[in-house]
Design an enzyme around this catalytic site. Structure first.
Site, short mmCIF file in Angstrom:
data_model
loop_
_atom_site.label_atom_id
_atom_site.label_comp_id
_atom_site.label_asym_id
_atom_site.label_seq_id
_atom_site.Cartn_x
_atom_site.Cartn_y
_atom_site.Cartn_z
N MET A 153 10.13 3.43 0.17
CA MET A 153 10.45 4.57 1.04
C MET A 153 9.83 5.89 0.62
O MET A 153 10.16 6.94 1.19
CB MET A 153 11.98 4.77 1.17
CG MET A 153 12.68 3.65 1.86
SD MET A 153 14.44 3.62 1.50
CE MET A 153 14.42 3.04 -0.19
N HIS A 559 0.12 -1.89 -2.11
CA HIS A 559 -0.56 -1.01 -1.17
C HIS A 559 -1.82 -1.62 -0.56
O HIS A 559 -2.73 -0.89 -0.15
CB HIS A 559 -0.90 0.32 -1.86
CG HIS A 559 0.31 1.13 -2.22
ND1 HIS A 559 0.25 2.28 -2.98
CD2 HIS A 559 1.61 0.96 -1.90
CE1 HIS A 559 1.47 2.77 -3.12
NE2 HIS A 559 2.31 1.99 -2.48
N HIS A 603 1.05 6.75 -1.76
CA HIS A 603 1.76 5.73 -0.99
C HIS A 603 1.32 5.77 0.47
O HIS A 603 1.37 6.82 1.10
CB HIS A 603 3.26 5.93 -1.19
CG HIS A 603 3.61 5.95 -2.65
ND1 HIS A 603 4.05 4.85 -3.32
CD2 HIS A 603 3.45 6.93 -3.60
CE1 HIS A 603 4.18 5.13 -4.62
NE2 HIS A 603 3.83 6.40 -4.81
C1 LIG Z 1 7.86 -3.62 -2.22
C2 LIG Z 1 7.02 -2.58 -1.54
C3 LIG Z 1 7.20 -1.24 -1.84
C4 LIG Z 1 6.40 -0.27 -1.23
N1 LIG Z 1 6.70 1.05 -1.41
C5 LIG Z 1 6.08 1.99 -0.65
C6 LIG Z 1 6.50 3.34 -0.69
O1 LIG Z 1 7.45 3.71 -1.37
N2 LIG Z 1 5.83 4.25 0.10
C7 LIG Z 1 4.76 3.87 0.88
O2 LIG Z 1 4.17 4.74 1.52
N3 LIG Z 1 4.36 2.59 0.92
C8 LIG Z 1 5.01 1.64 0.21
N4 LIG Z 1 4.64 0.33 0.30
C9 LIG Z 1 3.48 -0.01 1.13
C10 LIG Z 1 3.80 0.06 2.60
O3 LIG Z 1 5.11 -0.38 2.84
C11 LIG Z 1 2.80 -0.81 3.36
O4 LIG Z 1 1.49 -0.39 3.05
C12 LIG Z 1 2.98 -0.68 4.86
O5 LIG Z 1 4.32 -0.84 5.24
C13 LIG Z 1 2.10 -1.69 5.57
O6 LIG Z 1 2.15 -1.43 6.96
P1 LIG Z 1 1.27 -2.28 7.96
O7 LIG Z 1 1.58 -1.81 9.32
O8 LIG Z 1 -0.13 -2.27 7.48
O9 LIG Z 1 1.77 -3.78 7.75
P2 LIG Z 1 3.26 -4.38 7.81
O10 LIG Z 1 4.28 -3.33 7.79
O11 LIG Z 1 3.29 -5.43 6.76
O12 LIG Z 1 3.32 -5.06 9.25
C14 LIG Z 1 2.68 -6.25 9.59
C15 LIG Z 1 3.60 -6.99 10.57
O13 LIG Z 1 2.88 -8.01 11.22
C16 LIG Z 1 3.68 -9.18 11.28
N5 LIG Z 1 2.77 -10.29 11.42
C17 LIG Z 1 1.80 -10.67 10.57
N6 LIG Z 1 1.11 -11.70 11.06
C18 LIG Z 1 1.64 -11.97 12.27
C19 LIG Z 1 1.34 -12.93 13.28
N7 LIG Z 1 0.34 -13.79 13.15
N8 LIG Z 1 2.10 -12.95 14.40
C20 LIG Z 1 3.12 -12.07 14.55
N9 LIG Z 1 3.44 -11.14 13.63
C21 LIG Z 1 2.70 -11.10 12.50
C22 LIG Z 1 4.46 -9.11 9.98
O14 LIG Z 1 5.60 -9.93 10.02
C23 LIG Z 1 4.78 -7.64 9.87
O15 LIG Z 1 5.95 -7.29 10.56
C24 LIG Z 1 5.40 -0.66 -0.32
C25 LIG Z 1 5.23 -2.01 0.00
C26 LIG Z 1 6.04 -2.96 -0.58
C27 LIG Z 1 5.86 -4.40 -0.19
#
Ligand SMILES: Cc1cc2nc3c(=O)[nH]c(=O)nc-3n(C[C@H](O)[C@H](O)[C@H](O)COP(=O)(O)OP(=O)(O)OC[C@H]3O[C@@H](n4cnc5c(N)ncnc54)[C@H](O)[C@@H]3O)c2cc1C
Ligand SMILES: *[C@@H]1O[C@H](CO)[C@@H](O)[C@H](O)[C@H]1NC(C)=O
Ligand SMILES: *[C@@H]1O[C@H](CO)[C@@H](O)[C@H](O)[C@H]1NC(C)=O
Ligand SMILES: *[C@@H]1O[C@H](CO)[C@@H](O)[C@H](O)[C@H]1NC(C)=O
Ligand SMILES: *[C@@H]1O[C@H](CO)[C@@H](O)[C@H](O)[C@H]1NC(C)=O
Ligand SMILES: *[C@@H]1O[C@H](CO)[C@@H](O)[C@H](O)[C@H]1NC(C)=O
Ligand SMILES: *[C@@H]1O[C@H](CO)[C@@H](O)[C@H](O)[C@H]1NC(C)=O
Ligand SMILES: *[C@@H]1O[C@H](CO)[C@@H](O)[C@H](O)[C@H]1NC(C)=O
Ligand SMILES: *[C@@H]1O[C@H](CO)[C@@H](O)[C@H](O)[C@H]1NC(C)=O
Length: 623
Positions: A153, A559, A603
């Protein structure tokens, strides 16, 4: 065909004794058993049933995660939008992740499945050559909200120079900090608690960082400040790392508490689902969620326009959801490149290996993966830390308090004091490392330090409280890659972060640990320490021993990014143009962390939301 909207979950928490937080439409009451925490969540399922199969929408967003729900919610202000998400509502699957302090339960890199979140995809890395061939678990959330539903977060932005460099790399002035910054403010509903300890109060934020007319995502400095943070501030200042107003104004050089993406009124995490999706649903926008639905393939017409998505459900159904205008892929840094590849967009040699017909030969799909790593150092302290919650009676007391007023340690990520700098003592770096680091923008910090506490349950219980000082590499030079092992989305992609792949990263890691020891040797902090360094411990002194400790105990900061990077058409490794459109086809964009040309220091969540806001605006403006 009439499209119906399902599962419009408007969640409100009715804590015993706490003021009602928001209006909840009549719906199904689910009693979530959070172990000791009993929270009533009302889920309003507006229309129960299966959404229309074979339906057509203006826009189809694949992945209801961090970027996906933000872009879908904004597009649904003007268009008819569908979201395809493999997971479901984490509130019913992983209800503990709603409690900020519990985020740490979801960061395991262990291969032991029992340490993974119920909403986790269960991905593992390839054998990491720089780490003796080990493989690791890499957390990614399979749920509405994506990783925003279980991350730490922390909300903070990259430096002005980070995004100015994007503008240069993409030859697109829209990414210049001054023009991009309003998109950060646009997503956020910002607040700061006036009730914090006097020694942990928050200075006025940088001009323009937050506005009164932001978006649905709560970002707040919670009432609870981790007590050791104020000591970290004094220690850092004593050795030249001064306090700065905040981390939202394009500068990362100094220390401060960091806000979190949580609702300070309820004490709960705000994910892209509780913010963007719920707000869109509440406003009656046309957004249809296909949860429990896995995108298998993007289909193109003979003109190479993306026209539909083939999906499968856990019930065994398979059908196509069509897009009149465009498909937006937001499946995250691992599955966005995977979905492109299995659909015929990627390196031709890889596609041919798996008999996938090539639609667009793009060598960069899956390449250029950036990631951050961090490692903890531990000292015993005489003030409240997460460690104390290991004591059942204490946890019970805090849970009872949180029920009445969600402002204690449970309402915080307990990971809340950060600092940034370029390494001061550069004699520790080799000439080649100095040359590699000189390529980063002048204001881009190399090191981040996080002061908080992580799980120290393995440590001796002689001391009740431990503080953790966590250096992180935020100008990493190792690059990993993503590939496929089959033509099916049901097989996990090959994930190779290539951690510790460069000498530069290893040198900076060793230097950062020594720098933390400087902080902890200051006069300012001595009064707060109960004893000497516990981990790695004072016996660990040589560079070799320090590196061995770091490599043996590090974690990714989770990340992963830049695996479908935006870039110029003339760049053979570019996958997207600066409007996130996939090269070589039409009607297809990628909007999530994989689209980043570089991974900003710190982040990434704030930048993902800002990018989603910007691309949604581009689309609405017809670009
Ligand atoms: C433990 C942890 C702690 C973190 N802490 C921080 C923090 O404090 N601050 C910060 O800024 N960032 C943090 N991050 C990083 C940040 O959360 C991620 O970089 C960000 O949320 C990724 O966003 P996104 O939209 O790229 O992907 P995601 O949020 O991963 O979204 C991808 C979505 O696509 C869905 N999906 C994938 N493939 C398919 C498919 N074939 N069909 C249907 N649905 C599918 C998945 O289920 C998911 O819901 C952290 C990450 C983690 C794991
Ligand atoms: C809430 O989480 C707990 C612990 O994971 C689980 O046992 C319980 O079934 C969950 N409740 C619901 C309604 O999902
Ligand atoms: C990875 O390491 C494991 C265990 O060390 C080994 O069994 C496996 O063959 C390795 N895989 C590859 C692709 O080298
Ligand atoms: C910000 O959030 C608070 C609490 O949820 C809410 O009362 C307020 O209306 C929100 N502000 C905006 C501009 O949406
Ligand atoms: C700041 O105040 C808190 C609460 O009283 C206390 O625990 C902490 O030690 C104080 N920090 C400093 C540097 O005095
Ligand atoms: C979609 O979410 C709703 C609400 O949580 C749930 O009842 C339903 O089972 C989910 N559907 C699938 C296929 O996961
Ligand atoms: C800088 O690092 C070098 C090499 O580790 C060390 O010898 C020197 O004492 C350090 N200088 C300062 C001012 O800390
Ligand atoms: C950070 O601030 C210090 C002064 O506190 C200054 O000397 C230094 O040049 C700054 N570094 C960067 C990268 O801006
Ligand atoms: C990924 O990078 C590794 C080196 O870290 C290399 O051996 C491998 O061939 C690369 N794979 C792909 C698909 O590019």
């Amino acid at each position: 065909m009439v499209s119906r909207t399902i599962c419009n979950a408007l969640l409100a928490t009715t804590f015993v004794g706490l003021k009602a937080v928001s209006a909840v439409p009549l719906g199904v009451d689910v009693d979530l058993d959070l172990g000791l925490l009993d929270i009533d969540i009302a889920i309003n399922v507006a229309t129960i049933g299966t959404p229309d199969k074979e339906a057509e929408y203006d826009y189809v967003v694949v992945g209801g995660g961090t970027g996906g729900l933000a872009v879908a919610a904004r597009l649904s202000e003007k268009f008819n939008v569908a979201v395809i998400e493999a997971g479901s509502y984490y509130e019913t699957v992983n209800n503990q992740s709603t409690v900020p302090e519990y985020f740490e339960k979801f960061i395991s890199m262990k291969l032991d499945k029992s340490t993974w979140a119920p909403t986790d995809w269960g991905f593992t890395t390839t054998n990491q050559t720089a780490l003796g061939g080990q493989e690791y678990h890499y957390s990614r959330a399979k749920t509405l909200g994506g990783c925003s539903a279980y991350n730490a977060m922390l909300y903070q932005r990259g430096t002005a120079g980070t995004y100015d460099e994007w503008a240069d790399m993409l030859d697109d002035e829209d990414y210049k900090w001054d023009k991009f910054e309003p998109y950060f403010a646009k997503s956020v509903n910002y607040s700061v608690s006036a009730e914090r300890f006097a020694n942990s109060s928050i200075p006025a934020q940088e001009e323009g960082a937050f506005t009164a007319t932001g978006g649905p995502l709560h970002v707040a400095y919670p009432e609870y400040a981790t007590p050791f943070g104020s000591w970290t501030k004094l220690a850092m200042a004593e050795v030249g790392l001064e306090e700065q107003p905040g981390f939202g104004g394009g500068v990362l050089n100094g220390s401060q508490f960091c806000p979190q993406t949580a609702n300070p009124y309820t004490g709960e995490r705000d994910s892209s689902q509780t913010s963007f999706l719920n707000a869109a649903v509440a406003a009656g926008q046309s957004i249809t969620v296909y949860n429990g639905t896995m995108a298998q393939k993007i289909n193109f017409n003979s003109g190479k326009k993306a026209v539909s998505v083939t999906v499968s459900t856990s019930g065994g159904a398979s059908y196509k959801i069509s897009a009149k205008h465009e498909i937006v892929v937001s499946a995250g840094a691992f599955q966005s490149p995977q979905l492109l590849m299995v659909s015929g967009v990627g390196p031709a040699a890889t596609l041919k290996e798996f008999d996938i017909p090539v639609i667009s030969d793009l060598a960069g799909v899956g390449q250029n993966m950036w990631d951050h790593i961090f490692y903890g150092m531990v000292w015993p302290v005489a003030m409240e830390t997460r460690q104390r919650l290991l004591e059942p009676a204490y946890l019970e007391e805090k849970v009872a308090e949180y029920h009445v007023s969600p402002t204690n340690i449970l309402s915080s990520n307990v990971f809340d004091f950060l600092a940034w700098e370029k390494l001061q003592n550069r004699t520790q770096l080799s000439a080649s490392s100095l040359a590699e680091l000189a390529k980063f923008p002048a204001d881009w910090p190399e090191l981040e330090y996080i002061s908080g506490s992580l799980d120290n349950s393995a440590l001796p219980s002689t001391y009740r409280d431990y503080t953790t000082m966590i250096p992180a590499l935020v100008a990493p030079t190792s690059r990993g890659n993503i590939s496929i092992s089959s033509a099916s989305m049901d097989d996990q992609p090959l994930i190779n972060p290539n951690w510790f792949g460069t000498q530069t990263d290893r040198e900076l890691a060793v230097a950062s640990l020594k720098r933390v020891r400087e902080f902890m040797a200051t006069d300012a902090v001595q009064g707060a320490l109960l004893g000497e360094e516990i981990a790695p411990g004072v016996a660990v002194q040589s560079d070799e021993d320090i590196l061995a400790y770091i490599e043996g105990s590090f974690s990714t900061v989770f990340h992963a990014a830049c695996t479908c990077a935006m870039g110029l058409k003339t760049d053979p490794m570019a996958v997207l143009d600066s409007k996130a459109r996939v090269y070589g086809v039409t009607g297809l964009r990628v909007v999530d962390s994989s689209a980043f040309p570089t991974l900003p220091p710190g982040h990434p969540m704030s930048t993902i939301y800002a990018l989603a806001e910007k691309i949604a605006d581009d689309i609405k403006n017809g670009c």
